[in-house]
Design an enzyme around this catalytic site. Structure first.
Site, PDB file in Angstrom:
ATOM      1  CG  ASP A   1      -1.838   1.180   1.308  1.00 18.42           C
ATOM      2  OD1 ASP A   1      -2.361   1.577   0.247  1.00 18.42           O
ATOM      3  OD2 ASP A   1      -2.046   1.750   2.404  1.00 18.42           O
ATOM      4  CB  SER A   2       0.164   4.839  -0.357  1.00 18.88           C
ATOM      5  OG  SER A   2      -0.969   4.904   0.503  1.00 18.88           O
TER       6      SER A   2
ATOM      7  CB  CYS B   1      -3.058   0.164  -2.596  1.00 18.54           C
ATOM      8  SG  CYS B   1      -3.089   1.815  -3.311  1.00 18.54           S
TER       9      CYS B   1
ATOM     10  CD  GLU C   1       0.037   6.696   6.190  1.00 23.89           C
ATOM     11  OE1 GLU C   1       1.158   6.734   6.725  1.00 23.89           O
ATOM     12  OE2 GLU C   1      -0.447   5.652   5.691  1.00 23.89           O
TER      13      GLU C   1
ATOM     14  CB  CYS D   1      -9.333   4.420   0.647  1.00 25.12           C
ATOM     15  SG  CYS D   1      -7.664   4.801   1.234  1.00 25.12           S
TER      16      CYS D   1
ATOM     17  CG  HIS E   1      -4.896   4.798   4.506  1.00 28.83           C
ATOM     18  ND1 HIS E   1      -4.370   4.353   3.316  1.00 28.83           N
ATOM     19  CD2 HIS E   1      -3.844   5.267   5.234  1.00 28.83           C
ATOM     20  CE1 HIS E   1      -3.051   4.550   3.325  1.00 28.83           C
ATOM     21  NE2 HIS E   1      -2.710   5.103   4.479  1.00 28.83           N
TER      22      HIS E   1
END
Ligand code: DGL
Length: 283
Positions: A9-10, A72, A152, A184, A186
């Site tokens: 993932d990012s 992701c 994040e 997403c 996240h």
């Protein structure tokens, strides 16, 4: 059989998928890659995301993984088809098709709302995936650019997160959605805020569980499920490591101590902030 599964993932978002993989397949070993040099992906051009996702996929395959999970949505939207053509021998799984399937199952004739990054919304991938399964299900998309930076920054349970969730969920409720997809990886970490903004009677779909189930089927069909639990999980970052180590340990529920930083274009690796060994599988 006992090769690891590559998951990327990012940032920390893909751990919501890794968590489900380890719940369903506790013997499996994971190599997790967080592209922290480039997070957030959300507002970047789709072509750039495709390049990142293909570089990471190549890196994971070079590490000898038996399957790759693009944990992701943006990568799944723009790079999955190309990666499957480039690496036909390795099963590569994205999160959008499993998410779409799970959403259609519970849609009950009402529109499906999709919360996602700007890039995923722009790609139209959920609209296509849902309509390929059932073209009668309307899809309402909502871009949520404030969400990933909040997760994040460790602010998933803050007042700011609640305000953002209210702002993003409200248009979906107004459009009559009965289901909201966390589009997403996240966003499962913001689930409480989304649930309370949505109120009772709205079904929240997290594609992570369906993705892990799909992975389990594929590994089982190919006869490559791990036969025994062995070896520690491995964690890589392309930039900052602190978020993955600190938030990641909390999100995944196992201590992440050793994180390696790798520059994929230069190919060099360094150990950052090693504080011991990562958890063994099953520990
Ligand atoms: N977690 C990723 C996704 O599912 C990317 C989020 C981002 O970096 O903007 O799309």
């Amino acid at each position: 059989m006992n090769s690891p599964i590559g998951v990327f993932d990012s940032g920390v978002g893909g751990l919501s998928v890794a968590r489900q993989i380890l719940r369903i397949l506790p013997r499996e070993r994971i190599i997790y890659f967080a592209d922290t040099a480039h997070v957030p992906y959300g507002e970047r051009p789709l072509e750039e995301i495709r390049g990142f996702a293909l570089d990471i996929t190549r890196f994971l395959i070079e590490q000898g993984v038996k399957a790759v999970v693009m944990a992701c949505n943006m990568s799944s939207a723009v790079a999955l088809d190309v990666a499957r053509v480039l690496y036909p021998d390795v099963p590569i799984i994205g999160v959008i098709e499993p998410g779409a399937r799970a959403a259609v199952r519970v849609a009950r004739g009402k529109p499906v709302g999709v919360l996602a990054t700007t890039g995923t919304v722009r790609s139209g991938a959920y609209v296509r995936a849902i309509s390929a399964i059932d073209s009668t299900v309307p899809v309402v998309q909502q871009a949520c650019p404030r969400f990933v930076p909040l997760v994040e920054a460790g602010l998933a349970e803050s007042e700011e997160a609640e305000t953002a969730a209210r702002d993003y969920v409200e248009p979906l409720i107004r459009a009559g959605c009965g289901t909201i997809v966390l589009g997403c990886t996240h966003y499962p970490f913001l689930r409480k805020a989304v649930e309370s903004a949505a109120g009772p009677g709205i079904t929240i779909v997290d594609p992570a569980e369906e993705t892990a189930t799909m992975l389990a089927h594929i590994l089982s069909e190919r006869g490559i499920l791990a036969q025994a639990a062995f070896g520690p999980h491995e964690f890589y970052v392309s930039g900052d490591a602190a978020g993955l180590r600190d938030l990641g340990s909390r999100f995944l529920g196992i201590p992440i101590r050793d994180v390696k930083r790798i520059n994929l274009s230069a190919g060099d690796t360094e150990s950052v902030g090693c504080r011991g060994t990562n958890s063994q599988v099953g520990s």
